[in-house]
Design a protein around this motif. Structure first.
Motif, PDB file in Angstrom:
ATOM      1  N   GLU A  65       0.852  -1.198   0.000  1.00  0.00           N
ATOM      2  CA  GLU A  65       0.000   0.000   0.000  1.00  0.00           C
ATOM      3  C   GLU A  65       0.889   1.251   0.000  1.00  0.00           C
ATOM      4  O   GLU A  65       2.052   1.185   0.394  1.00  0.00           O
ATOM      5  CB  GLU A  65      -0.904   0.004   1.238  1.00  0.00           C
ATOM      6  CG  GLU A  65      -1.954  -1.103   1.207  1.00  0.00           C
ATOM      7  CD  GLU A  65      -2.792  -1.122   2.453  1.00  0.00           C
ATOM      8  OE1 GLU A  65      -3.899  -0.580   2.409  1.00  0.00           O
ATOM      9  OE2 GLU A  65      -2.335  -1.677   3.465  1.00  0.00           O
ATOM     10  N   SER A 161      -8.670   9.334   7.560  1.00  0.00           N
ATOM     11  CA  SER A 161      -8.295   8.016   8.043  1.00  0.00           C
ATOM     12  C   SER A 161      -7.608   8.130   9.398  1.00  0.00           C
ATOM     13  O   SER A 161      -6.709   8.960   9.575  1.00  0.00           O
ATOM     14  CB  SER A 161      -7.352   7.381   7.009  1.00  0.00           C
ATOM     15  OG  SER A 161      -6.361   6.612   7.615  1.00  0.00           O
ATOM     16  N   TYR A 212      -6.674   8.383  -1.217  1.00  0.00           N
ATOM     17  CA  TYR A 212      -7.204   7.074  -0.798  1.00  0.00           C
ATOM     18  C   TYR A 212      -8.233   7.160   0.332  1.00  0.00           C
ATOM     19  O   TYR A 212      -8.984   6.214   0.540  1.00  0.00           O
ATOM     20  CB  TYR A 212      -6.054   6.154  -0.366  1.00  0.00           C
ATOM     21  CG  TYR A 212      -5.122   5.821  -1.503  1.00  0.00           C
ATOM     22  CD1 TYR A 212      -5.362   4.732  -2.333  1.00  0.00           C
ATOM     23  CD2 TYR A 212      -4.015   6.618  -1.777  1.00  0.00           C
ATOM     24  CE1 TYR A 212      -4.517   4.439  -3.388  1.00  0.00           C
ATOM     25  CE2 TYR A 212      -3.167   6.338  -2.837  1.00  0.00           C
ATOM     26  CZ  TYR A 212      -3.420   5.248  -3.636  1.00  0.00           C
ATOM     27  OH  TYR A 212      -2.596   4.961  -4.688  1.00  0.00           O
TER      28      TYR A 212
ATOM     29  N   PRO B 102      -7.793   3.625   3.887  1.00  0.00           N
ATOM     30  CA  PRO B 102      -6.540   2.881   4.096  1.00  0.00           C
ATOM     31  C   PRO B 102      -6.465   2.137   5.432  1.00  0.00           C
ATOM     32  O   PRO B 102      -5.641   1.247   5.577  1.00  0.00           O
ATOM     33  CB  PRO B 102      -5.470   3.980   4.062  1.00  0.00           C
ATOM     34  CG  PRO B 102      -6.111   5.140   3.416  1.00  0.00           C
ATOM     35  CD  PRO B 102      -7.572   5.062   3.723  1.00  0.00           C
ATOM     36  N   ASN B 106      -9.131  -0.318   2.038  1.00  0.00           N
ATOM     37  CA  ASN B 106      -8.439   0.476   1.013  1.00  0.00           C
ATOM     38  C   ASN B 106      -9.077   0.237  -0.365  1.00  0.00           C
ATOM     39  O   ASN B 106      -8.429  -0.234  -1.302  1.00  0.00           O
ATOM     40  CB  ASN B 106      -6.942   0.131   0.981  1.00  0.00           C
ATOM     41  CG  ASN B 106      -6.130   1.199   0.273  1.00  0.00           C
ATOM     42  OD1 ASN B 106      -6.685   2.190  -0.210  1.00  0.00           O
ATOM     43  ND2 ASN B 106      -4.829   1.010   0.205  1.00  0.00           N
ATOM     44  N   HIS B 137      -8.152  -7.402  -0.236  1.00  0.00           N
ATOM     45  CA  HIS B 137      -7.108  -6.442   0.113  1.00  0.00           C
ATOM     46  C   HIS B 137      -5.787  -6.784  -0.603  1.00  0.00           C
ATOM     47  O   HIS B 137      -4.694  -6.621  -0.065  1.00  0.00           O
ATOM     48  CB  HIS B 137      -6.923  -6.461   1.642  1.00  0.00           C
ATOM     49  CG  HIS B 137      -6.192  -5.266   2.181  1.00  0.00           C
ATOM     50  ND1 HIS B 137      -4.971  -5.361   2.783  1.00  0.00           N
ATOM     51  CD2 HIS B 137      -6.511  -3.957   2.209  1.00  0.00           C
ATOM     52  CE1 HIS B 137      -4.562  -4.170   3.164  1.00  0.00           C
ATOM     53  NE2 HIS B 137      -5.482  -3.299   2.830  1.00  0.00           N
TER      54      HIS B 137
END
Lengths: 272, 199
Positions: A65, A161, A212, B102, B106, B137
């Motif tokens: 990620e 987030s 994101y 996230p 995500n 994921h």
């Protein structure tokens, strides 16, 4: 306080700050002034890595990620710009490197989105803002980086987030520790490498948050309005370091406080 | 008088018969065939521990895919399911946003969850296990579901349908979702309800 909140506070503030302060103490022992920015950068990097490991803890390569790129981007910036602090790049080379790193950092972070289309505008805007942030704060030791990082932590955690907010909080804690060592006058300055590492983390987190986690746009842009406070502080401070930092801090605090207030108000409107 | 009683008894008997025919009952026709999943009668549900005090449910509203059943040789059965992650719903917008970001799924980077079967074993006509690869994921892991065949038979629109319920428990950390393991449980119960229309 709930055990979970205590644990989050330790991961985000306590342990990263302790690691930074411990590393910064070595800076006092050094007599060679040229090495001090390297120690300062190491302290910043160490503090952030401690928090990153406790909160996210993924070091796979290539990272699964975007936030997984943070340790690698930090290491690369540390290596390249420490050389700058020691040997001294020409202004032109430094600008070219900063531009190249801003573009490549933006590409790496947005890379997963390329599967669904090329985000040309997002890429251009993010690279430009990343570069602008870096140019404006390169080698600066004032409170601006700390305030913008703290504001970003609040805006991310409340509108985007929690994970990115925590990582942003780690950066703010580390820069807060650094600021304590450099107020009113720089004793162990960040240098080019230190600001390269800090700006890279900050810009990456802001970009990941926007791309994101859909972090709120207006508060994020307001945070960037704190940057000109550095120029005003320098102008109004008239070469008195302590006054310069106080003016910088006071001016930067205005947009950061407004951005944070907007984000917190939005969060409280639909609290868990 | 007698004629009236006979008429009443006949009417009651007829009504009981109609009621009996109208009662809900499982259709036990053969499930053999290839089916396309009907998204309006199918759903993925999950249940996750919250703060050590409750178990909270959520669901994915959109689902697509197909399954093939060979009633005589179940080892040849095939299941393929795709679920758009952004169809997640936990009955609260802010939590949905947190889960899709996230911190957990995500969804911008990993927009779908897929399951492809590798084997079906039935221990009787209606119950068995379904094994396959779950991709979530960005990580693919083998998963085994307990499988229950609910029923199969004609629908009122001239089609033919069959349905299953599959259940399993996964660990989110196996799929690289490690954040906040002290507040949100690692183990997640997953239930997939599927109804397919025979092609």
């Amino acid at each position: 306080m709930a055990p979970m909140l205590l644990s989050m506070a330790g991961e985000t503030v306590l342990w990263p700050l302790a690691a930074t302060v411990a590393a910064m103490m070595f800076g006092f022992l050094l007599r060679d002034a040229r090495s001090k920015p390297i120690v300062s950068t190491l302290a910043t990097g160490t503090g952030f890595l401690v928090g990153y490991t406790l909160i996210y803890g993924i070091f796979a390569f290539p990272p699964p990620e975007p936030q997984g790129w943070l340790p690698y981007l930090m290491a690369l910036n540390f290596l390249v710009f420490s050389f700058d602090d020691l040997a001294g790049f020409s202004h032109r080379i430094r600008i070219v490197l900063q531009g190249a790193f801003s573009i490549s950092g933006s590409v790496l972070i947005l890379l997963p989105l390329f599967k669904t289309g090329f985000p040309a505008l997002q890429l251009a805007v993010s690279a430009l803002l990343w570069f602008g942030l870096w140019i404006a704060l390169d080698g600066r030791n004032g409170p601006i980086l700390f305030l913008v990082a703290a504001g970003n932590a609040i805006v991310s955690a409340t509108t985007g987030s929690t994970l990115l907010g925590q990582l942003g909080g780690v950066l703010a804690a580390v820069l807060g520790g650094h600021l304590a060592f450099n107020f009113p006058k720089p004793r162990i300055p960040l240098g080019h490498a230190g600001t390269a590492v800090a700006v890279t983390i900050l810009a990456s987190l802001m970009l990941i948050g926007r791309a994101y986690a859909e972090t709120a746009l207006i508060p994020s842009l307001l945070l960037l309005c704190a940057i000109p406070a550095d120029f005003l502080g320098r102008y109004l401070g008239r070469n008195r370091k302590s006054l310069e930092m106080i003016i910088c801090g006071a001016l930067a605090l205005i947009p950061v406080a407004i951005a944070s207030a907007i984000a917190i108000k939005s969060y409280l409107s639909q609290e868990y | 008088m007698n004629k009236a009683i006979v008429t009443l008894a006949a009417a009651l008997a007829l009504q009981s018969g109609i009621a009996l025919a109208d009662a809900y009952q499982v259709q036990n026709s053969s499930p053999a065939g290839t089916y396309k999943i009907d998204p309006t009668h199918s759903m993925v549900q999950f249940r996750v521990g919250h703060m050590g005090v409750s178990e909270f449910p959520g669901r994915f509203d959109a689902i697509s895919g197909s399954f093939t059943v060979d009633a005589a040789h179940h080892e040849a059965d095939k299941v393929s399911v795709e679920v758009p992650i952004d169809s997640l719903d936990t009955n609260f917008d802010k939590r949905n946003k947190d889960l899709l970001g996230p911190d957990f799924f995500n969804a911008k980077q990993f927009p779908t969850m897929t399951f492809t079967s590798t084997g079906v074993k039935m221990k009787n006509a209606n119950e068995g296990t379904l094994t396959g690869n779950l991709t979530l994921h960005g990580v693919t892991k083998p998963v085994t579901f307990s499988l229950r065949h609910v029923g199969a038979g004609p629908d009122p629109w001239g089609g033919y349908r069959s349905g299953y319920v599959a259940k399993t428990t996964i660990r989110r950390s196996d799929f690289g979702m490690n954040y906040m393991l002290n507040g949100i449980s690692d183990t997640i119960e997953v239930q997939i309800n599927i109804e397919g229309k025979r092609q």
